[in-house]
Design a protein around this motif. Structure first.
Motif, PDB file in Angstrom:
ATOM      1  N   THR A 255      51.330  28.339  12.633  1.00  0.00           N
ATOM      2  CA  THR A 255      50.618  29.537  13.084  1.00  0.00           C
ATOM      3  C   THR A 255      49.113  29.310  13.036  1.00  0.00           C
ATOM      4  O   THR A 255      48.368  29.781  13.905  1.00  0.00           O
ATOM      5  N   THR A 256      48.667  28.550  12.027  1.00  0.00           N
ATOM      6  CA  THR A 256      47.233  28.249  11.954  1.00  0.00           C
ATOM      7  C   THR A 256      46.790  27.443  13.170  1.00  0.00           C
ATOM      8  O   THR A 256      45.701  27.664  13.710  1.00  0.00           O
ATOM      9  N   ILE A 258      48.394  27.218  16.271  1.00  0.00           N
ATOM     10  CA  ILE A 258      48.584  27.873  17.573  1.00  0.00           C
ATOM     11  C   ILE A 258      47.912  29.241  17.626  1.00  0.00           C
ATOM     12  O   ILE A 258      47.486  29.692  18.690  1.00  0.00           O
ATOM     13  N   GLY A 259      47.851  29.903  16.483  1.00  0.00           N
ATOM     14  CA  GLY A 259      47.308  31.266  16.455  1.00  0.00           C
ATOM     15  C   GLY A 259      48.445  32.279  16.436  1.00  0.00           C
ATOM     16  O   GLY A 259      49.455  32.092  17.113  1.00  0.00           O
ATOM     17  N   GLU A 260      48.248  33.340  15.646  1.00  0.00           N
ATOM     18  CA  GLU A 260      49.318  34.315  15.431  1.00  0.00           C
ATOM     19  C   GLU A 260      49.738  34.995  16.737  1.00  0.00           C
ATOM     20  O   GLU A 260      50.932  35.150  17.016  1.00  0.00           O
ATOM     21  N   ALA A 261      48.756  35.358  17.554  1.00  0.00           N
ATOM     22  CA  ALA A 261      49.065  36.075  18.793  1.00  0.00           C
ATOM     23  C   ALA A 261      49.908  35.213  19.724  1.00  0.00           C
ATOM     24  O   ALA A 261      50.855  35.692  20.362  1.00  0.00           O
ATOM     25  N   GLU A 262      49.579  33.924  19.787  1.00  0.00           N
ATOM     26  CA  GLU A 262      50.310  33.023  20.672  1.00  0.00           C
ATOM     27  C   GLU A 262      51.748  32.832  20.175  1.00  0.00           C
ATOM     28  O   GLU A 262      52.688  32.805  20.965  1.00  0.00           O
ATOM     29  N   SER A 284      55.051  38.319  13.525  1.00  0.00           N
ATOM     30  CA  SER A 284      54.012  38.685  12.560  1.00  0.00           C
ATOM     31  C   SER A 284      54.247  40.078  11.990  1.00  0.00           C
ATOM     32  O   SER A 284      53.793  40.400  10.898  1.00  0.00           O
TER      33      SER A 284
END
Ligand SMILES: [Zn+2]
Length: 488
Positions: A255-256, A258-262, A284
């Protein structure tokens, strides 16, 4: 139930071995060779797990120890209603305030081992020489109960294995080396006992520090025959893989990157498919991650990552994680050994004790008056068990009757009693004169608080009062001694 080890292969040439139930794995074969001919092994599976008894009063805890045997198939062991696992005792949850602070934890460790050896004392003689037992198939065997597996969370494994919590309870890997995929020397019972004895005598063996041992001089497994406690610690898929490696580490790292939203967007975009759960709001927002949720996410997680990340090992390069010196990651190196020794891992989960706590600790606590509750809990459980045993016996009698009735209808009643007596050695149980009537009624009453007169007047049930009177007089014989029931 199985009483002897087996080997299962996928093909006739026996090239590919299958490890599934405990009797298909190697531990049973190995121990069988050490015992006299004709001996039957009962591989004991112990589990212990401290639990809170009440949600609101944190200091009320119980520490139950459960026992089941590897002779029973996993499918049956899995069902709490099958009563294949029993409670063998509660360990004390003492605060030990009589000890000075530095001594308190060591005193607690020793108390655990002392109590466990008291509970398991009977196994020393029984494991060595065997005990004649009537088995479920009616045969008498000389059974050797031997500790084969110990299901516990990581701190309790370290406690049982007498090692520090920064060490591996199965092997002597150094605390800094747990990130490298190397096999270290496995811990050895004789060797460990020797070091503990030397330490007790004040000889200060260097291996004591090196192996990360705790000064427990009488571990409960010291005199248990054929028991290698370190090999007994089974992998815990729920805490090590699903909650540990997957949720706490892997998902976080990814997640770090790619990013949480993605990650959420990708979960939402996942096509639905039978057998796969669709996380339509992403992950999430999931507040409670259960074992089932983890498994559902794991099924699609690789698909989520595809194309979003570089395929090389980049956690370290991107400075997301400095090292992989993580105990749960290390534990994976022992999985293959454990499966080959004790069978597949699905029934060694610490999920099973968590489920058992409801019947064997929480319900029992609820039935107590919450003061000096341990004794009351034990008494309550003994009564529950007695009722269950009685119920099981009654069900068995009924089954037997059903069988006999079935045979009688098939073969005529006269020849039956002789036949069944000579075949099974059992005397047929006399059939009751009339079978119990069955009633089918609605679960919910459509009209509530209806008077008896109303039944007769409004609903035309004019036979109700005489029928109820007859029913009560017949089924409660003493009712005439008090008064004839009158309904007005
Ligand atoms: Zn290890």
């Amino acid at each position: 139930m199985a009483f002897a080890p087996e080997q299962v292969f996928t093909d006739e040439a026996c090239s590919e071995r299958v490890f599934d139930e405990m009797w298909t794995a190697n531990w049973w074969w190995k121990i069988q060779e050490l015992l006299p001919k004709g001996a039957t092994i009962a591989p004991l599976i112990l589990s212990s797990d401290k639990t809170q008894l009440s949600q609101f009063r944190g200091d009320k805890k119980a520490w139950p120890v459960y026992l089941t045997i590897g002779n029973i198939s996993k499918e049956i062991r899995r069902q709490p209603s099958a009563h294949a696992t029993i409670l063998v005792g509660y360990l004390p949850v003492a605060k030990l305030e009589c000890y000075s602070e530095p001594m308190r934890s060591l005193a607690g460790y020793r108390l655990f081992h002392y109590c466990m050896s008291k509970i398991l004392e009977i196994l020393v003689e029984a494991g060595e020489n065997g005990v004649e037992m009537v088995c479920a198939d009616g045969r008498v065997r000389r059974v050797h109960p031997i500790l084969a597996a110990y299901v516990a969370d990581y701190p309790e494994q370290c406690l049982a294995g007498c090692c520090m919590e920064n060490r591996c309870p199965r092997c002597a890997v150094k605390p800094d080396d747990r990130g490298s995929p190397v096999m270290s020397v496995l811990r050895d019972v004789e060797w460990t006992l020797k070091i503990l004895d030397e330490h007790k005598r004040g000889q200060e063996p260097p291996q004591f520090e090196r192996d990360g041992l705790r000064a427990i001089y009488q571990p409960f497994w010291r005199y248990l025959p054929h028991c290698n406690i370190f090999a007994c610690f089974t992998p815990d898929l729920l805490h090590q893989i699903h909650k540990g490696v997957f949720k706490d580490h892997f998902v976080k790292w990814c997640t770090t990157i790619i990013g949480e939203a993605e990650v959420d967007a990708r979960f939402k975009a996942m096509a639905s498919h039978p057998g796969l759960r669709h996380f339509k709001k992403g992950i999430s927002s999931v507040s409670q991650w259960t074992g089932t949720e983890h498994k559902e996410m794991e099924k699609v997680f690789l698909g989520i990552l595809a194309g979003a990340v570089n395929s090389e090992d980049i956690f370290v390069k991107l400075e997301i994680q400095e090292h992989f010196n993580i105990p749960k990651l290390h534990s994976i190196v022992h999985y293959v050994d454990s499966i080959e020794a004790l069978g597949s891992l699905d029934r060694y989960n610490s999920e099973s004790p968590e489920r058992l706590h409801i019947d064997f600790a929480k319900e029992a606590y609820r039935a107590s008056n919450k003061r000096d509750y341990t004794e009351q809990m034990v008494m309550w459980l003994q009564r529950q068990e007695a009722m269950w045993t009685r119920g099981a016996f009654c069900a068995w009698v009924k089954d037997q009757q059903g069988l006999i009735d079935g045979e009688r209808n098939n073969s005529g009643s006269e020849s039956l009693s002789e036949e069944s007596e000579s075949e099974s050695g059992a005397v047929p149980i006399p059939t009751p004169t009339s079978s119990a009537p069955l009633y089918a009624i609605e679960k919910k009453a459509p009209f509530k608080n209806v008077t008896i007169q109303c039944l007769a007047v409004d609903f035309g049930a004019i036979d109700f009062i005489p029928a109820l009177t007859t029913f009560l007089c017949r089924n409660i014989p003493d009712i005439n001694a008090y008064a004839q029931p009158k309904f007005v």
